[in-house]
Design an enzyme around this catalytic site. Sequence first.
Site, mmCIF file in Angstrom:
data_model
loop_
_atom_site.group_PDB
_atom_site.id
_atom_site.type_symbol
_atom_site.label_atom_id
_atom_site.label_comp_id
_atom_site.label_asym_id
_atom_site.label_seq_id
_atom_site.Cartn_x
_atom_site.Cartn_y
_atom_site.Cartn_z
ATOM 1 N N ASP A 103 -0.999 1.260 -4.114
ATOM 2 C CA ASP A 103 -1.957 0.315 -4.702
ATOM 3 C C ASP A 103 -3.302 0.955 -4.972
ATOM 4 O O ASP A 103 -4.252 0.270 -5.350
ATOM 5 C CB ASP A 103 -2.118 -0.913 -3.809
ATOM 6 C CG ASP A 103 -2.757 -0.590 -2.461
ATOM 7 O OD1 ASP A 103 -2.698 0.577 -2.041
ATOM 8 O OD2 ASP A 103 -3.309 -1.510 -1.834
ATOM 9 N N SER A 126 0.810 -1.209 0.000
ATOM 10 C CA SER A 126 0.000 0.000 0.000
ATOM 11 C C SER A 126 0.850 1.269 0.000
ATOM 12 O O SER A 126 1.615 1.510 -0.931
ATOM 13 C CB SER A 126 -0.964 -0.042 1.192
ATOM 14 O OG SER A 126 -1.957 0.936 1.100
ATOM 15 N N ASP A 145 -5.697 2.191 -3.129
ATOM 16 C CA ASP A 145 -6.906 1.929 -2.360
ATOM 17 C C ASP A 145 -7.256 3.116 -1.468
ATOM 18 O O ASP A 145 -8.208 3.057 -0.694
ATOM 19 C CB ASP A 145 -6.795 0.640 -1.542
ATOM 20 C CG ASP A 145 -5.734 0.683 -0.454
ATOM 21 O OD1 ASP A 145 -4.943 1.653 -0.424
ATOM 22 O OD2 ASP A 145 -5.683 -0.260 0.355
ATOM 23 N N ASP A 202 -2.182 6.247 -3.303
ATOM 24 C CA ASP A 202 -1.006 5.582 -2.746
ATOM 25 C C ASP A 202 -0.597 4.461 -3.702
ATOM 26 O O ASP A 202 -1.141 4.349 -4.803
ATOM 27 C CB ASP A 202 -1.273 5.065 -1.331
ATOM 28 C CG ASP A 202 -2.385 4.029 -1.279
ATOM 29 O OD1 ASP A 202 -3.189 3.949 -2.230
ATOM 30 O OD2 ASP A 202 -2.463 3.277 -0.285
#
Length: 450
Positions: free
Chosen positions: A245, A105, A247, A243
């Site tokens: 990834d 992440s 999410d 960020d």
Amino acid sequence: MPRLFGTDGVRGLANKKLTPELATNLGIAAARLFSESAQTKNGQKPRAVVGRDTRISGEFLDHAIVAGLASAGMDVDRARVVTTPTVAFLTAEGDYDLGVMISASHNPMPDNGIKFFARGGFKLPDTVEDKIEAILVEEWERPLGGDVGEVEEESKAVDRSYIDHLVSAVGTDLSGLRIAVDCANGAASFLGPEALREAGADAVVINASPDGRNINYECGSTHPEALQAAVVSQHCDFGVAYDGDADRCLAVDAEGNLVDGDKIMGMLAVGLKEEGKLAGNTLVVTVMSNLGLLLAMKEVGIDTVQTAVGDRYVLEKMREGGFAIGGEQSGHVIISDYATTGDGVLTSLMIAKRVKQTGKSLAELTDFVKRLPQTLINVPNVDKAAASSNEAVAKSVMQAEDYLGENGRVLLRPSGTEPVVRVMVEAATQEESDRVCKELASVVKEELSL
């Protein structure tokens, strides 16, 4: 031994804590567990989809976990570099029994992680993660011959199907909006700008050249300074930062001011209420959301429900109550009509939709959420298990809460991995917040020291 799974999967320094051997074994354990309940059809094997962000370590971890899944008899589709919400979407829409995302992440590049999604695109509850941990150490009988899984490469149709889903979800022509997009050199470097452009917006893109090593490095939602400068210099209506990834999403208004997840959630919840789509008239937040958001929601007649930290706990509460929106101050925003996890690209589209439909600036739409001054002190080397039972600590917390009244808040939260108690205080002024927090931290240190 400490629990392997944290608040968002298994995470740690790649090739040290998160080794290829561990990734392979996690793949085997997950495949064995999910194969037992797989909805197989016509004799087909259970299926998994695996994606990763742009970290260099994701390449070997991808191969390792795919090897584990296939060796345990599960067919695997490798989606390669995609966002976490894309994997969740594919797991739900692609008839998969298991989804796997390899990402840490917002963490620095040397870290990596593995997140699992069950059929339907939902993150695993603690009980299922515990079962995977238990299976890791069990003896098992390996499948042989044609019973092992097959591995196939997914095509760019993955991006295409998810972009179509996002553009359909926003349902509004965003033409006329100029939006700066910081992709964190991560998984949304193509997907994020493309979705905004296909919805009609003019996207000014920065930090969208991943090289395996620059993910989250001085960019994205953890370092919004470059985005703040770009919004002002490029005369954008606002900016969004993902960020690694994608999410999560934070925003920046036209003046370059940061708009955090609390303000974004408040704005979107009001929009849903006006449209008659705010199920249960409720916004779900974690205990770390600023008290200013809770007070703002109360002022506009919206209820709030609080959960433990972690977007999966937010989603669990949303599913229990049938609620439409929830999330975290960090920018994880879940919009349940369109996603089963925090989705930064979807959030950015919904921000744009609200700006376009109201004709108001992002600053105007979020100004009603007034952030209260907050102080956080980590108290180390203490008995965190006693934080909720020690009488002196409890008395001090009660006295602080009585003193602060409705315009303040106290939170003691044990760390999940360290002998640390986090003391957080919010108050009407920064001076008051600092003072009360220091006093409480001192009591915690004196009473709970190891």
